[in-house]
Design a protein around this motif. Sequence first.
Motif, mmCIF file in Angstrom:
data_model
loop_
_atom_site.group_PDB
_atom_site.id
_atom_site.type_symbol
_atom_site.label_atom_id
_atom_site.label_comp_id
_atom_site.label_asym_id
_atom_site.label_seq_id
_atom_site.Cartn_x
_atom_site.Cartn_y
_atom_site.Cartn_z
ATOM 1 N N ARG A 11 0.949 -1.424 -0.146
ATOM 2 C CA ARG A 11 0.254 -0.135 0.176
ATOM 3 C C ARG A 11 1.003 1.259 -0.389
ATOM 4 N N ASN A 12 1.768 1.340 0.867
ATOM 5 C CA ASN A 12 3.162 2.642 1.076
ATOM 6 C C ASN A 12 3.719 2.902 -0.491
ATOM 7 N N VAL A 13 4.008 1.902 -1.338
ATOM 8 C CA VAL A 13 4.412 1.799 -2.190
ATOM 9 C C VAL A 13 3.879 1.799 -3.745
ATOM 10 N N GLY A 14 1.887 2.349 -3.456
ATOM 11 C CA GLY A 14 1.095 2.335 -4.404
ATOM 12 C C GLY A 14 0.602 1.215 -4.911
ATOM 13 N N ARG A 15 1.030 -0.094 -4.765
ATOM 14 C CA ARG A 15 0.262 -0.707 -4.961
ATOM 15 C C ARG A 15 -1.482 -1.400 -4.118
ATOM 16 N N ARG A 21 -5.659 -6.685 -1.779
ATOM 17 C CA ARG A 21 -6.669 -8.378 -2.076
ATOM 18 C C ARG A 21 -5.931 -9.187 -0.771
ATOM 19 N N MET A 22 -4.757 -9.073 -0.313
ATOM 20 C CA MET A 22 -3.858 -9.929 1.033
ATOM 21 C C MET A 22 -4.798 -9.555 1.881
ATOM 22 N N GLN A 23 -4.860 -7.910 2.343
ATOM 23 C CA GLN A 23 -5.620 -8.281 3.768
ATOM 24 C C GLN A 23 -7.120 -8.880 3.435
ATOM 25 N N ARG A 24 -7.669 -8.261 2.301
ATOM 26 C CA ARG A 24 -8.925 -9.517 2.294
ATOM 27 C C ARG A 24 -8.969 -10.598 2.903
ATOM 28 N N ALA A 25 -7.785 -11.134 2.254
ATOM 29 C CA ALA A 25 -7.367 -13.242 2.231
ATOM 30 C C ALA A 25 -7.016 -13.003 3.496
#
Length: 60
Positions: A11-15, A21-25
């Motif tokens: 998130r901090n590098v703009g992705r 998707r990773m946090q939802r998983a």
Amino acid sequence: MARWMVAWALRNVGRSDKARRMQRALKAELEAVGQRDAYVEDELRLLEREASVSEGDERA
């Protein structure tokens, strides 16, 4: 914790899409075993807010 940190870094590098998707998983895995994590939930709130702002920018 490691996967949360990777998603945070993304998130901090703009992705943000990949981070979301990773946090939802992670949230789904936690819920499957009856747990919650405030850090995961906070990151998801930030990511969702960011996504809604981006969508608003695209409409303008």
